[in-house]
Design a protein around this motif. Structure first.
Motif, mmCIF file in Angstrom:
data_model
loop_
_atom_site.group_PDB
_atom_site.id
_atom_site.type_symbol
_atom_site.label_atom_id
_atom_site.label_comp_id
_atom_site.label_asym_id
_atom_site.label_seq_id
_atom_site.Cartn_x
_atom_site.Cartn_y
_atom_site.Cartn_z
ATOM 1 N N ASP A 69 1.334 9.100 12.963
ATOM 2 C CA ASP A 69 1.830 8.625 14.262
ATOM 3 C C ASP A 69 0.675 8.627 15.250
ATOM 4 O O ASP A 69 0.042 9.675 15.477
ATOM 5 N N TYR A 70 0.396 7.479 15.824
ATOM 6 C CA TYR A 70 -0.730 7.347 16.756
ATOM 7 C C TYR A 70 -0.349 7.888 18.131
ATOM 8 O O TYR A 70 0.706 7.556 18.687
ATOM 9 N N ASP A 71 -1.217 8.736 18.677
ATOM 10 C CA ASP A 71 -1.027 9.299 20.015
ATOM 11 C C ASP A 71 -2.293 9.063 20.825
ATOM 12 O O ASP A 71 -3.400 9.408 20.383
ATOM 13 N N LEU A 72 -2.133 8.499 21.998
ATOM 14 C CA LEU A 72 -3.271 8.199 22.864
ATOM 15 C C LEU A 72 -3.738 9.458 23.573
ATOM 16 O O LEU A 72 -2.961 10.167 24.216
ATOM 17 N N GLY A 73 -5.034 9.772 23.439
ATOM 18 C CA GLY A 73 -5.617 10.895 24.148
ATOM 19 C C GLY A 73 -5.478 12.232 23.467
ATOM 20 O O GLY A 73 -5.914 13.250 24.012
ATOM 21 N N ARG A 74 -4.887 12.292 22.302
ATOM 22 C CA ARG A 74 -4.781 13.561 21.576
ATOM 23 C C ARG A 74 -4.748 13.260 20.086
ATOM 24 O O ARG A 74 -4.739 12.096 19.663
ATOM 25 N N SER A 75 -4.719 14.318 19.273
ATOM 26 C CA SER A 75 -4.755 14.125 17.821
ATOM 27 C C SER A 75 -3.467 13.484 17.337
ATOM 28 O O SER A 75 -2.377 13.752 17.860
ATOM 29 N N ASN A 76 -3.630 12.634 16.340
ATOM 30 C CA ASN A 76 -2.476 11.951 15.778
ATOM 31 C C ASN A 76 -1.644 12.897 14.913
ATOM 32 O O ASN A 76 -2.155 13.872 14.360
ATOM 33 N N ASP A 77 -0.352 12.593 14.817
ATOM 34 C CA ASP A 77 0.578 13.448 14.081
ATOM 35 C C ASP A 77 0.764 12.936 12.663
ATOM 36 O O ASP A 77 0.953 11.729 12.437
ATOM 37 N N PHE A 78 0.738 13.864 11.717
ATOM 38 C CA PHE A 78 0.972 13.524 10.324
ATOM 39 C C PHE A 78 2.476 13.419 10.076
ATOM 40 O O PHE A 78 3.242 14.335 10.394
ATOM 41 N N ILE A 79 2.923 12.301 9.516
ATOM 42 C CA ILE A 79 4.341 12.094 9.215
ATOM 43 C C ILE A 79 4.643 12.466 7.768
ATOM 44 O O ILE A 79 5.544 13.250 7.485
ATOM 45 N N GLY A 80 3.875 11.902 6.830
ATOM 46 C CA GLY A 80 4.115 12.193 5.423
ATOM 47 C C GLY A 80 3.155 11.403 4.556
ATOM 48 O O GLY A 80 2.408 10.546 5.039
ATOM 49 N N GLY A 81 3.159 11.688 3.275
ATOM 50 C CA GLY A 81 2.260 10.996 2.373
ATOM 51 C C GLY A 81 2.714 11.073 0.938
ATOM 52 O O GLY A 81 3.741 11.703 0.610
ATOM 53 N N VAL A 82 1.928 10.424 0.062
ATOM 54 C CA VAL A 82 2.220 10.398 -1.355
ATOM 55 C C VAL A 82 0.907 10.253 -2.117
ATOM 56 O O VAL A 82 -0.020 9.589 -1.644
ATOM 57 N N SER A 83 0.806 10.902 -3.282
ATOM 58 C CA SER A 83 -0.380 10.828 -4.139
ATOM 59 C C SER A 83 0.004 10.217 -5.474
ATOM 60 O O SER A 83 0.999 10.622 -6.095
ATOM 61 N N LEU A 84 -0.797 9.243 -5.915
ATOM 62 C CA LEU A 84 -0.550 8.570 -7.178
ATOM 63 C C LEU A 84 -1.758 8.733 -8.074
ATOM 64 O O LEU A 84 -2.885 8.444 -7.667
ATOM 65 N N GLY A 85 -1.528 9.205 -9.265
ATOM 66 C CA GLY A 85 -2.592 9.409 -10.231
ATOM 67 C C GLY A 85 -2.037 9.949 -11.523
ATOM 68 O O GLY A 85 -0.814 10.115 -11.694
ATOM 69 N N CYS A 86 -2.935 10.258 -12.448
ATOM 70 C CA CYS A 86 -2.505 10.776 -13.747
ATOM 71 C C CYS A 86 -1.917 12.171 -13.656
ATOM 72 O O CYS A 86 -1.238 12.623 -14.589
ATOM 73 N N HIS A 87 -2.172 12.881 -12.558
ATOM 74 C CA HIS A 87 -1.645 14.235 -12.387
ATOM 75 C C HIS A 87 -0.386 14.250 -11.520
ATOM 76 O O HIS A 87 0.097 15.325 -11.150
ATOM 77 N N SER A 88 0.141 13.085 -11.187
ATOM 78 C CA SER A 88 1.356 13.015 -10.387
ATOM 79 C C SER A 88 2.579 13.313 -11.244
ATOM 80 O O SER A 88 2.473 13.509 -12.472
ATOM 81 N N GLN A 89 3.735 13.293 -10.610
ATOM 82 C CA GLN A 89 4.987 13.572 -11.310
ATOM 83 C C GLN A 89 6.053 12.584 -10.865
ATOM 84 O O GLN A 89 5.971 12.007 -9.785
ATOM 85 N N GLY A 90 7.045 12.407 -11.708
ATOM 86 C CA GLY A 90 8.203 11.614 -11.351
ATOM 87 C C GLY A 90 7.891 10.141 -11.158
ATOM 88 O O GLY A 90 7.166 9.518 -11.935
ATOM 89 N N GLU A 91 8.452 9.578 -10.072
ATOM 90 C CA GLU A 91 8.319 8.153 -9.800
ATOM 91 C C GLU A 91 6.874 7.748 -9.511
ATOM 92 O O GLU A 91 6.451 6.647 -9.865
ATOM 93 N N THR A 92 6.129 8.620 -8.858
ATOM 94 C CA THR A 92 4.735 8.276 -8.549
ATOM 95 C C THR A 92 3.899 8.150 -9.816
ATOM 96 O O THR A 92 3.058 7.249 -9.937
ATOM 97 N N LEU A 93 4.119 9.031 -10.773
ATOM 98 C CA LEU A 93 3.397 8.942 -12.042
ATOM 99 C C LEU A 93 3.775 7.675 -12.801
ATOM 100 O O LEU A 93 2.912 6.980 -13.363
ATOM 101 N N GLN A 94 5.067 7.360 -12.803
ATOM 102 C CA GLN A 94 5.521 6.166 -13.513
ATOM 103 C C GLN A 94 4.955 4.900 -12.875
ATOM 104 O O GLN A 94 4.578 3.956 -13.578
ATOM 105 N N HIS A 95 4.869 4.882 -11.559
ATOM 106 C CA HIS A 95 4.294 3.721 -10.867
ATOM 107 C C HIS A 95 2.814 3.555 -11.231
ATOM 108 O O HIS A 95 2.329 2.433 -11.445
ATOM 109 N N TRP A 96 2.100 4.640 -11.281
ATOM 110 C CA TRP A 96 0.673 4.592 -11.624
ATOM 111 C C TRP A 96 0.463 4.123 -13.064
ATOM 112 O O TRP A 96 -0.404 3.289 -13.342
#
Length: 452
Positions: free
Chosen positions: A397-424
């Motif tokens: 989330d972009y904030d003017l004049g201060r640090s931006n806020d982290f909302i969420g994320g996802v990691s995709l690779g051979c060490h992932s699990q579930g749907e992310t692993l299947q997508h990779w």
């Protein structure tokens, strides 16, 4: 106000000089008033026993029997004999008290069942809870391939009048529960001056997984639009999404209801119960909204090397082979700003990144929880190197004049699990083909510092 006046002969009263005036309880029972909500008022006959056909009428009631000490004792009517005049003490018991449920014998007084029937009949006529709010007709369709839920709002009939002209300006709102209100609220158009509106409008939720269909509930509410004051609530209905089968349209024609009441604490005074219920509901909604960070639609494509020498520019760069990451859109993001929205953007990294040159960033979409980006980023990399890499995609989330806020994320690779692993894996197997899939954002990513 209803009143019953009882007129009795004065022969039962004796007035003597120097003595206090003795008035029997019968003369005090002149007015029976029930303040507060309208409730059935007992008839005066309920205070006197009705004689059964087998009772003896030979002896009249005496003043002593009328003023007997047990005359006002509730529940004493079932003790003793069946006739009024034949039992002395038994005849006077329960004389002025309506018989309680289960009281047997005696004078065949107004039964508990007949009193209950009278109460139900009066409540059904006067209670607002039993007033018809109208019916709503709509269809639900879940498309598994696109992870989308379509709600086609058809029509409503017999809505409750909300305006002075006896009509309403209705519209329909949709909410997915549990979830942040502003992130998943959809709304139809407003139909003016009618109690039988027709919409024929389709509202679509994106990023709905099979898990959502199993555990979420769709709240469908009908409201009346008011330009001068706040919009008024007419009625609602809640549908468990597990009732809808994938790729099959399910039709609903249901009666609107009042929202389910919240349990109020018994330890507080009545003046604070409403505030307490509102605060508890608000806290519950905040906890639920923090649990769900949102959804991200990613499109992955591995491009094998191309030996065509006539290509130029970006096409020539992609001809050397690599990973193409398409950031399509987000849905139901968590609200990070005080206005209930966010200013989201997406960043991508291909880790490990020693030279820190793999960062890509989308544009910022202002004031939304369902942004649409449709941007692509390309990483020039060989297929053998890609097997040891991890694609990290984060939403901020972009904030003017201060640090931006982290909302969420996802990691995709051979060490992932579930749907992310299947997508990779699907991306690596299907070289040259685009593989598109929704992913659930998480608060923490393994092995990531999440620095802006």
């Amino acid at each position: 106000m209803r009143s019953f006046i009882l007129v009795l002969p004065l022969s039962s009263m004796t007035v003597r000089k120097g003595n206090r005036l003795g008035i029997s309880i019968q003369e005090h029972m002149a007015i029976d008033v029930c303040p507060g909500p309208i409730r059935p008022i007992r008839q005066i006959s309920a205070y006197f026993p009705r004689l059964s056909p087998t009772s003896s009428f030979s002896e009249p009631l005496s003043p002593n029997q009328l003023t007997a000490p047990g005359a006002l004792s509730p529940g004493s009517a079932g003790q003793g004999g069946g006739a009024v005049g034949g039992g002395g003490e038994a005849a006077s018991s329960g004389l002025l008290s309506p018989l309680l449920p289960g009281a047997a014998g005696g004078g065949g007084s107004l039964s508990a069942m007949s009193s209950m029937d009278t109460s139900i009949e009066i409540d059904s006529c006067d209670s607002d809870d039993n007033t018809s709010l109208g019916t709503l007709e709509f269809d639900l369709l879940y498309e598994k391939a696109t992870s989308s839920l379509h709600c086609t709002v058809l029509r409503a009939k017999g809505l409750k009048p909300m305006d002075f002209n006896g009509l309403a300006d209705p519209y329909v709102k949709l909410h997915l529960l549990p979830g942040a209100c502003k992130a998943n609220k959809l709304k139809t158009k407003i139909v003016r001056n009618t109690l039988n509106p027709v919409w024929n409008e389709t509202l679509t939720y994106c990023g709905i997984t099979e898990e959502d269909m199993y555990r979420k509930t769709l709240r469908v509410s009908v409201c009346d639009e008011d330009k001068l004051t706040h919009n008024e609530f007419i009625g609602e209905s809640r549908v468990a999404l597990r009732r809808v089968k994938p790729d099959q349209t399910k039709h609903f024609n249901i009666c609107l209801e009042h929202p389910p009441p919240l349990p109020s604490p018994t330890a507080m005074s009545p003046a604070l119960r409403g505030i307490s219920c509102y605060l508890r509901e608000w806290e519950t909604e905040q906890q639920r909204s923090l649990e769900e960070r949102g959804r991200l639609l990613l499109c992955l494509q591995f491009l094998p090397p191309n030996s065509d020498s006539d290509l130029k520019g970006e096409a020539k760069e992609r001809a050397r082979g690599g990973l193409c990451v398409g950031v399509k859109r987000c849905a139901h993001l968590a609200a990070m700003d005080v206005n209930g929205f966010s200013d989201p953007y997406v960043k991508t990294y291909l880790k490990p990144d020693v030279q820190k040159k793999s960062k890509h960033k989308t544009a910022v979409i202002k004031k939304t929880l369902n942004p649409e980006f449709n941007e692509e980023f390309f990483y020039e990399i060989s297929f053998s190197e890609l097997a040891s890499k991890t694609l990290e995609v984060t939403v901020w989330d972009y904030d003017l004049g201060r640090s931006n806020d982290f909302i969420g994320g996802v990691s995709l690779g051979c060490h992932s699990q579930g749907e992310t692993l299947q997508h990779w894996i699907d991306c690596l197997k299907n070289k040259g083909k685009k593989v598109e899939r929704w992913h659930t954002l998480t608060n923490e990513l393994p092995g990531s510092t999440l620095q802006e």
